[in-house]
Write a protein that holds these residues in place. Structure first.
Motif, PDB file in Angstrom:
ATOM      1  N   LYS A   1     -52.730 -18.378  15.546  1.00  0.00           N
ATOM      2  CA  LYS A   1     -52.319 -17.545  14.428  1.00  0.00           C
ATOM      3  C   LYS A   1     -50.821 -17.295  14.533  1.00  0.00           C
ATOM      4  O   LYS A   1     -50.362 -16.243  14.956  1.00  0.00           O
ATOM      5  N   LYS A   2     -50.030 -18.295  14.225  1.00  0.00           N
ATOM      6  CA  LYS A   2     -48.584 -18.214  14.383  1.00  0.00           C
ATOM      7  C   LYS A   2     -47.971 -17.398  13.255  1.00  0.00           C
ATOM      8  O   LYS A   2     -48.254 -17.655  12.084  1.00  0.00           O
ATOM      9  N   PRO A   3     -47.123 -16.427  13.587  1.00  0.00           N
ATOM     10  CA  PRO A   3     -46.405 -15.735  12.522  1.00  0.00           C
ATOM     11  C   PRO A   3     -45.382 -16.675  11.912  1.00  0.00           C
ATOM     12  O   PRO A   3     -44.671 -17.383  12.623  1.00  0.00           O
ATOM     13  N   LEU A   4     -45.311 -16.711  10.601  1.00  0.00           N
ATOM     14  CA  LEU A   4     -44.378 -17.608   9.927  1.00  0.00           C
ATOM     15  C   LEU A   4     -42.975 -17.039   9.984  1.00  0.00           C
ATOM     16  O   LEU A   4     -42.732 -15.890   9.629  1.00  0.00           O
ATOM     17  N   LEU A   5     -42.032 -17.827  10.431  1.00  0.00           N
ATOM     18  CA  LEU A   5     -40.649 -17.424  10.453  1.00  0.00           C
ATOM     19  C   LEU A   5     -40.020 -17.771   9.113  1.00  0.00           C
ATOM     20  O   LEU A   5     -39.813 -18.931   8.788  1.00  0.00           O
ATOM     21  N   VAL A   6     -39.732 -16.750   8.330  1.00  0.00           N
ATOM     22  CA  VAL A   6     -39.213 -16.967   6.981  1.00  0.00           C
ATOM     23  C   VAL A   6     -37.895 -17.730   7.009  1.00  0.00           C
ATOM     24  O   VAL A   6     -37.576 -18.508   6.124  1.00  0.00           O
ATOM     25  N   GLU A   7     -37.095 -17.520   8.081  1.00  0.00           N
ATOM     26  CA  GLU A   7     -35.778 -18.132   8.132  1.00  0.00           C
ATOM     27  C   GLU A   7     -35.804 -19.560   8.641  1.00  0.00           C
ATOM     28  O   GLU A   7     -34.754 -20.168   8.862  1.00  0.00           O
TER      29      GLU A   7
ATOM     30  N   THR B   1     -36.612 -13.625 -10.579  1.00  0.00           N
ATOM     31  CA  THR B   1     -37.016 -14.922 -10.025  1.00  0.00           C
ATOM     32  C   THR B   1     -38.368 -14.773  -9.344  1.00  0.00           C
ATOM     33  O   THR B   1     -38.590 -13.825  -8.588  1.00  0.00           O
ATOM     34  N   PHE B   2     -39.281 -15.698  -9.629  1.00  0.00           N
ATOM     35  CA  PHE B   2     -40.609 -15.690  -9.016  1.00  0.00           C
ATOM     36  C   PHE B   2     -40.639 -16.711  -7.884  1.00  0.00           C
ATOM     37  O   PHE B   2     -40.140 -17.825  -8.037  1.00  0.00           O
ATOM     38  N   THR B   3     -41.224 -16.318  -6.760  1.00  0.00           N
ATOM     39  CA  THR B   3     -41.276 -17.176  -5.579  1.00  0.00           C
ATOM     40  C   THR B   3     -42.725 -17.429  -5.183  1.00  0.00           C
ATOM     41  O   THR B   3     -43.512 -16.497  -5.053  1.00  0.00           O
ATOM     42  N   TYR B   4     -43.062 -18.701  -4.981  1.00  0.00           N
ATOM     43  CA  TYR B   4     -44.433 -19.088  -4.655  1.00  0.00           C
ATOM     44  C   TYR B   4     -44.465 -19.904  -3.365  1.00  0.00           C
ATOM     45  O   TYR B   4     -43.579 -20.729  -3.129  1.00  0.00           O
ATOM     46  N   ALA B   5     -45.467 -19.642  -2.541  1.00  0.00           N
ATOM     47  CA  ALA B   5     -45.655 -20.383  -1.292  1.00  0.00           C
ATOM     48  C   ALA B   5     -46.866 -21.295  -1.428  1.00  0.00           C
ATOM     49  O   ALA B   5     -47.967 -20.839  -1.747  1.00  0.00           O
ATOM     50  N   LEU B   6     -46.646 -22.583  -1.213  1.00  0.00           N
ATOM     51  CA  LEU B   6     -47.729 -23.568  -1.247  1.00  0.00           C
ATOM     52  C   LEU B   6     -47.965 -24.038   0.179  1.00  0.00           C
ATOM     53  O   LEU B   6     -47.044 -24.562   0.823  1.00  0.00           O
ATOM     54  N   VAL B   7     -49.186 -23.841   0.664  1.00  0.00           N
ATOM     55  CA  VAL B   7     -49.498 -24.129   2.062  1.00  0.00           C
ATOM     56  C   VAL B   7     -50.702 -25.063   2.130  1.00  0.00           C
ATOM     57  O   VAL B   7     -51.726 -24.811   1.483  1.00  0.00           O
ATOM     58  N   PRO B   8     -50.603 -26.160   2.897  1.00  0.00           N
ATOM     59  CA  PRO B   8     -51.783 -27.010   3.081  1.00  0.00           C
ATOM     60  C   PRO B   8     -52.960 -26.178   3.558  1.00  0.00           C
ATOM     61  O   PRO B   8     -52.818 -25.364   4.472  1.00  0.00           O
ATOM     62  N   ARG B   9     -54.121 -26.366   2.953  1.00  0.00           N
ATOM     63  CA  ARG B   9     -55.252 -25.470   3.218  1.00  0.00           C
ATOM     64  C   ARG B   9     -55.681 -25.486   4.683  1.00  0.00           C
ATOM     65  O   ARG B   9     -56.167 -24.481   5.192  1.00  0.00           O
ATOM     66  N   GLU B  10     -55.460 -26.598   5.394  1.00  0.00           N
ATOM     67  CA  GLU B  10     -55.854 -26.632   6.798  1.00  0.00           C
ATOM     68  C   GLU B  10     -54.923 -25.789   7.667  1.00  0.00           C
ATOM     69  O   GLU B  10     -55.278 -25.413   8.789  1.00  0.00           O
TER      70      GLU B  10
ATOM     71  N   ARG C   1     -46.763 -11.544   2.774  1.00  0.00           N
ATOM     72  CA  ARG C   1     -47.236 -11.594   1.385  1.00  0.00           C
ATOM     73  C   ARG C   1     -46.296 -10.897   0.403  1.00  0.00           C
ATOM     74  O   ARG C   1     -46.252 -11.247  -0.775  1.00  0.00           O
ATOM     75  N   ASP C   2     -45.556  -9.906   0.871  1.00  0.00           N
ATOM     76  CA  ASP C   2     -44.629  -9.229  -0.036  1.00  0.00           C
ATOM     77  C   ASP C   2     -43.430 -10.098  -0.391  1.00  0.00           C
ATOM     78  O   ASP C   2     -42.642  -9.768  -1.270  1.00  0.00           O
ATOM     79  N   ALA C   3     -43.292 -11.250   0.295  1.00  0.00           N
ATOM     80  CA  ALA C   3     -42.178 -12.156   0.012  1.00  0.00           C
ATOM     81  C   ALA C   3     -42.514 -13.156  -1.079  1.00  0.00           C
ATOM     82  O   ALA C   3     -41.627 -13.871  -1.560  1.00  0.00           O
TER      83      ALA C   3
END
Length: 385
Positions: free
Chosen positions: A26-32, A69-78, A87-89
């Motif tokens: 469960k790796k925390p995603l590094l936004v930067e 501006t709207f921002t969307y994250a697309l992540v491979p389901r696996e 999520r607030d980002a």
């Protein structure tokens, strides 16, 4: 005693290993983290940045004059279950490749069809507007559900469909149906293809759809082909020996709406090597004028395009007898993109033309400079009956 201490140390080490193993899953995603930006040359309303973990899409022009501006994250389901996203980002987080999508504008359909993913299309407001034969097959077989109108989408049906994405169309941010769907954890993604002012800018939005289906290479290839075709036909237009004068639009409740000089349509006319009579104006949309003002400038225009939604000279004359005063009317040089309709009355132009500007330009060059394309069969623009 020593044995007990060693045993406890081994136990502690095992616990630590187990805990660290869980944390790795469960790796925390590094936004930067570093993201490579997708090359977008003509479209100005969106950007795409891709990393090993996700694809980030930003839509800066969901509708004209938008300050957000709207921002969307697309992540491979696996990968989605193994990372933690802030999520607030993001305005929506979408698992990819998408397997079911609700569309809300006919301009969305050609991109899915070109990418070979029309099978993911499950719902649409006012399906009668759709002209695509393949899309109509899905509608007729019950695979695409009718959702009412875009301003008042039937949220109950959408919730039953439970699509993975709702591809939204909006003129502002006050669509209550979208808010209801968001509260039900259905991702709503705004698409602003219609706000682009250039032919190739609209067409490049196929790259916006591609990451939802892992079809980036296909989208690049499709767009490059369209861009190449457009540039070639634009170059051909420069061989014309004349520059016909052009009038656009028609009356609606005593106001004549013409295309502004910085509009999508005006760019087509410029690239077709014509003399558009309002090319000097700065408007990116339409301009409302009186009949008298239009008649004064365009009475002698060589060609008249898009006379409202009229498809015959009889309709045009019945709508307003003053139309007969225009030279283009008497010379039968009036052409419309509203003649060609789909099976249920939808206008093919408004669905397909944004995706295929090269075909629009060919139509216009065929009209304005017929000697350059003598055997061409038009796709959208036909003479009035």
């Amino acid at each position: 005693m020593v044995k007990k201490i060693v045993t406890n140390s081994i136990f502690t080490a095992l616990v630590c290993l187990l805990l660290s193993g869980c944390q790795e899953k469960k790796k925390p995603l590094l936004v930067e983290q570093n993201k490579a930006e997708t090359h977008i040359q003509h479209a100005s309303g969106f950007t795409i940045k891709k990393s090993e973990i996700l694809t980030e899409i930003r839509v800066s022009s969901p509708w004209p004059g938008s300050e957000r501006t709207f921002t969307y994250a697309l992540v491979p389901r696996e990968k989605l279950a193994t990372i933690t996203l802030p999520r607030d980002a993001y305005d929506a987080i979408v698992a990819t490749p998408v397997e079911s999508m609700v569309l809300t504008s006919t301009t969305h359909i050609p991109s899915l069809e070109a990418l070979g993913v029309l099978n993911t299309f499950v719902g649409f407001p006012n399906t009668d507007l759709i002209s695509s034969e393949k899309a109509r097959e899905r509608i007729d077989s019950g695979q695409v559900k009718e959702l009412g109108t875009n301003e008042n989408i039937n949220t109950e049906i959408v919730l039953e469909l439970n699509p993975e994405v709702i591809m939204g169309f909006g003129i502002n941010d006050t669509n209550k149906a979208y808010e209801t769907l968001k509260q039900s954890n259905l991702p709503v993604v705004y698409n602003g293809d219609w706000t682009e002012q250039t032919p190739l800018g609209k067409a490049e939005w196929i790259k916006f759809f591609a990451p939802f289906f892992h079809k980036e290479k296909e989208a690049d290839s499709i767009f490059q082909s369209i861009e190449k075709s457009y540039k070639e036909i634009k170059l051909l237009a420069q061989n014309a020996t004349t520059k016909p004068t052009v009038l656009t639009g028609g009356l609606y409740k005593d106001v004549w709406y013409i295309s502004g000089g910085k509009s999508w349509m005006a760019q087509f006319l410029k690239d077709a090597n014509s003399n558009y009579l309002w090319a000097e104006t700065e408007n990116t949309g339409s301009i409302g004028l009186s009949l008298e003002a239009v008649l004064e400038r365009a009475e002698k225009a060589d060609v008249w395009l898009n006379p409202s939604l009229h498809s015959s000279f009889k309709e045009l004359e019945e709508a307003n007898s003053h139309y007969k005063q225009f030279q283009a009317f008497s010379a039968k040089k009036v052409f419309s993109n509203a003649v060609k309709k789909g099976e249920t009355g939808g206008l093919l132009f408004y669905e397909l033309a944004p995706q295929r500007p090269d075909l629009v330009l060919k139509d216009l060059i065929h009209i304005l400079h017929p000697e350059l394309l003598p055997d061409y069969q038009p796709t959208f623009y036909l003479p009035l009956e």
